[in-house]
Design a protein around this motif. Structure first.
Motif, PDB file in Angstrom:
ATOM      1  N   THR A 431       0.661  -1.215   0.081  1.00  8.93           N
ATOM      2  CA  THR A 431      -0.118   0.134   0.127  1.00  8.93           C
ATOM      3  C   THR A 431       0.747   1.281  -0.006  1.00  8.93           C
ATOM      4  OG1 THR A 431      -1.652  -1.274   1.268  1.00  8.93           O
ATOM      5  CG2 THR A 431      -1.811   1.188   1.160  1.00  8.93           C
ATOM      6  N   TYR A 432       1.996   1.363   0.989  1.00  9.79           N
ATOM      7  CA  TYR A 432       2.610   2.524   0.818  1.00  9.79           C
ATOM      8  C   TYR A 432       3.704   2.680  -0.203  1.00  9.79           C
ATOM      9  CZ  TYR A 432       6.295   5.473   2.763  1.00  9.79           C
ATOM     10  OH  TYR A 432       7.142   6.838   2.702  1.00  9.79           O
ATOM     11  N   VAL A 433       3.875   1.568  -0.734  1.00  9.39           N
ATOM     12  CA  VAL A 433       5.001   1.583  -2.026  1.00  9.39           C
ATOM     13  C   VAL A 433       4.140   2.398  -3.218  1.00  9.39           C
ATOM     14  CG1 VAL A 433       6.366   0.630  -3.732  1.00  9.39           C
ATOM     15  CG2 VAL A 433       6.619   0.071  -1.132  1.00  9.39           C
ATOM     16  N   ILE A 434       2.953   1.801  -3.546  1.00 13.88           N
ATOM     17  CA  ILE A 434       1.969   2.048  -4.602  1.00 13.88           C
ATOM     18  C   ILE A 434       1.375   3.574  -4.338  1.00 13.88           C
ATOM     19  CG2 ILE A 434      -0.171   1.408  -5.656  1.00 13.88           C
ATOM     20  CD1 ILE A 434       0.492  -1.333  -5.042  1.00 13.88           C
ATOM     21  N   MET A 435       1.286   4.011  -3.025  1.00 13.88           N
ATOM     22  CA  MET A 435       0.887   5.350  -3.024  1.00 13.88           C
ATOM     23  C   MET A 435       1.953   6.140  -3.379  1.00 13.88           C
ATOM     24  SD  MET A 435      -1.435   5.334   0.552  1.00 13.88           S
ATOM     25  CE  MET A 435      -2.952   4.586   0.497  1.00 13.88           C
ATOM     26  N   ALA A 454      -7.237   3.877   4.653  1.00 17.78           N
ATOM     27  CA  ALA A 454      -6.108   2.994   4.791  1.00 17.78           C
ATOM     28  C   ALA A 454      -6.227   2.215   6.323  1.00 17.78           C
ATOM     29  CB  ALA A 454      -4.662   3.599   4.828  1.00 17.78           C
ATOM     30  N   ILE A 455      -6.804   3.065   7.355  1.00 17.14           N
ATOM     31  CA  ILE A 455      -7.083   2.427   8.564  1.00 17.14           C
ATOM     32  C   ILE A 455      -8.069   1.364   8.711  1.00 17.14           C
ATOM     33  CG2 ILE A 455      -7.831   2.793  10.856  1.00 17.14           C
ATOM     34  CD1 ILE A 455      -6.243   5.646  10.635  1.00 17.14           C
ATOM     35  N   VAL A 456      -9.171   1.788   7.692  1.00 17.54           N
ATOM     36  CA  VAL A 456     -10.203   0.626   7.695  1.00 17.54           C
ATOM     37  C   VAL A 456      -9.745  -0.456   6.801  1.00 17.54           C
ATOM     38  CG1 VAL A 456     -12.579   0.383   6.441  1.00 17.54           C
ATOM     39  CG2 VAL A 456     -12.054   2.553   7.535  1.00 17.54           C
TER      40      VAL A 456
END
Length: 589
Positions: A431-435, A454-456
């Motif tokens: 998630t972090y890398v793609i963002m 992201a938290i959900v």
């Protein structure tokens, strides 16, 4: 007990290392791409990083107060949004406030000055006939081109020089020519631009009797316009954007335009075609001729007739009076010449355009015509202090939520948390890398609602693990050993996970389509993490579970493994029994 089916599924079960290797290679490749691009952190939205907030107020033209209505305001918002955003997730937010105001929020990290200029270009777009033009004071004689880019109704056979046309007066004038001779040339051009009736009345009055009041007023207006044109110095920055800004569509005016670093001044007639009558414009590269980059225009029905009429009139004149100026916010952005009437509702502007120049002109033609005039009321720099505090609070909330999920997994699933926690970690890394990569790629900006998404996603991902683990436990309760339990549980768990994630993704897609602004950030992040959840479960969680099921700690149902048959209340182990042979008849023996 039925054995696992042979074939493709059995092969996949026997080689889970391939799936694990695939997802690890993907992580390494994406991370390498992130560092190679130099964008190692996600781009932040205006509420987190700060930026610029612009307030625009709709100002009615004289006698057109009713033009400020919801339809025109919505149209203006749509055009401005396309100007500053391009793709839907760059987080430049455009929205109405009240009946007359439009708020534009431009986050830090984008070219806020350029975006502000695009938004601030709020005047209407006009096509005006060129009466006269020449290089402004201070330009070198060689900088005065003799021809402009050309407009045609069909692909031109050859390329014309990309330059802004100079008037017949300027092309024939020398440095020693006086302002008087220049003034006479402009006066002649103004007279030639008058309507036949006006010219006739002027001619009659000059030979017979004193001029009527109408002709006198026209002469006074021409004299005033001539004086403005003579005194106009477009080399001054204070003049370049203001020369023709306040002119009405029905009036002749003066204006400035820039070409190849040289500024030219123009004398322009009343608007012949309104920019709102341009239905579509786009930049294309013509490979069939030497024209190169061109701009094509499609007009509305009324615009087609007006454009055919004006181009037919201009085609009968000599340079530069066969040109029409494309005027945006009072500035001439292009002045193509025509050689014949252009009918049919389509036209092409050709010249020595670069791709950027052609695209810029096409954008101005497509998005330059706002239905209303706007005044910039205020420009405010937004600090990220409050957003930073909210981000800090959001990250703490996310950390607390993640910690609670981990504690839950440790208490209820014990050894299975060895699978769940790394799966959460892999999902977080992806998630972090793609963002981070989507920031420069499509303009994605992480705002507070996106952080909430992201938290959900933590709960959505954990839910997938729990569904799979509970299916395995159900199989163990039926008396099966771990390895067959994993393979029998997976098809049922897979269906449940896919249906659940599909519903989440569908909700995120609908939310992204029907909402605007920051809510789109939440929907985009939710949709992205839902897709990643499927990837992680299929390529990481399931293969890792298959590998660990071969370990004695899990296979033997250790009490700390989370798969203890006694703790789960399992039935007696299922055994494969042979059917007893039928008794042998002694007589047959």
């Amino acid at each position: 007990m039925a054995a696992p089916k042979k074939g493709r599924s059995a092969s996949a079960q026997s080689k889970p290392g391939r799936s694990l290797a695939l997802i690890l290679i993907a992580i390494v490749a994406l991370t390498g791409g992130m560092f190679a691009s130099g964008h190692t952190t996600p781009r932040l939205g205006i509420d987190l990083a700060g930026g610029t907030s612009i307030t625009l107020r709709a100002v009615p033209e004289k006698g057109q107060e009713s033009a400020i209505n919801k339809t025109n305001m919505d149209t203006a918002v749509d055009i401005m949004n396309r100007r500053v955003n391009g793709l839907g997730v760059s987080e430049a937010e455009v929205q109405t406030q009240g009946d007359r105001n439009i708020i534009v929020n431009i986050p830090k990290g984008t070219n806020s000055e350029e975006a502000r200029q695009q938004v601030g270009t709020t005047a209407k777009l006009y096509f005006r006939p060129v009466i006269a033009t020449e290089a402004s004071a201070g330009a070198t004689p060689s900088a005065s081109p003799s021809a402009s880019s050309s407009a045609s109704g069909s692909p031109s056979s050859s390329s014309t020089p990309k330059a802004t046309g100079s008037s017949s007066a300027s092309s024939s004038a020398s440095p020693s020519d006086s302002a008087t001779s220049q003034g006479r040339a402009v006066t002649d051009a103004l007279k030639a631009d008058e309507t036949p009736s006006a010219s006739a009345s002027s001619s009659a009055s000059s030979s017979a009797s004193p001029s009527p009041s109408g002709s006198s007023a026209a002469s006074d207006a021409n004299a005033k316009l001539e004086a403005q044109y003579t005194a106009l110095d477009c080399s001054k920055k204070s003049v370049q954007n203001t020369a023709g800004k306040s002119a009405k569509a029905t009036e002749s005016t003066v204006a400035c335009g820039e070409n190849d670093g040289v500024w030219f001044k123009y004398l322009l007639g009343p608007a012949a075609v309104d920019g709102t009558e341009v239905k579509k414009a786009q930049a294309i590269y013509n490979t069939t001729t030497a024209a190169g980059w061109q701009v094509t225009m499609d007009f509305t029905g009324s615009g087609s007739k007006k454009f055919a009429t004006i181009t037919g009139q201009l085609a009968q004149n000599q340079q530069p009076q066969n040109q029409f100026g494309i005027v945006l916010d009072g500035q001439v952005v292009s002045a193509p010449s025509v050689s014949s009437s252009i009918a049919g509702g389509s036209a092409e502007i050709s010249g020595s355009f670069t791709q950027e120049e052609a695209q810029s002109l096409a954008n101005m033609l497509s998005y330059g015509a706002l239905p209303l005039t706007f005044k910039e009321d205020s420009v405010t720099t937004v600090t990220a202090a409050l957003g930073g505090e909210q981000l800090h609070a959001g990250l703490i909330a996310g950390a607390i939520g993640l910690a609670l999920v981990v504690i839950y997994l440790l208490i209820f699933y014990r050894g299975l948390s060895v699978i769940a926690i790394p799966s959460l970690l892999v999902s977080a890394i992806l998630t972090y890398v793609i963002m981070a990569l989507l920031g420069p790629a499509i303009g994605f900006a992480l705002n507070l609602p996106a952080v909430c998404g992201a938290i959900v996603a933590i709960g959505i991902t954990a839910d997938s693990f729990i569904v799979f683990f509970e299916r395995i436990r159900d199989e163990i309760r039926e008396g099966r050993s771990l390895r067959p339990a994993v393979e029998r549980a997976w098809p049922r768990a897979r269906r449940t996970i896919l249906v659940s994630d599909f519903v989440s993704f569908l909700a995120a897609a609908v939310l992204f389509i029907v909402t605007v602004g920051k809510v789109q950030g939440f929907a985009f992040t939710l949709g992205l993490t839902t897709v990643l959840d499927v990837v992680v479960v299929f390529l990481f969680t399931k293969p890792l579970m298959t590998l660990l099921a071969r370990r004695k700690f899990f296979a033997n149902g250790h009490k700390w493994s989370g798969l203890d048959p006694k703790a789960l209340g399992a039935k007696a182990p299922l055994r494969r029994t042979r059917r007893p042979h039928a008794p042998v008849d002694p007589k047959e023996a």
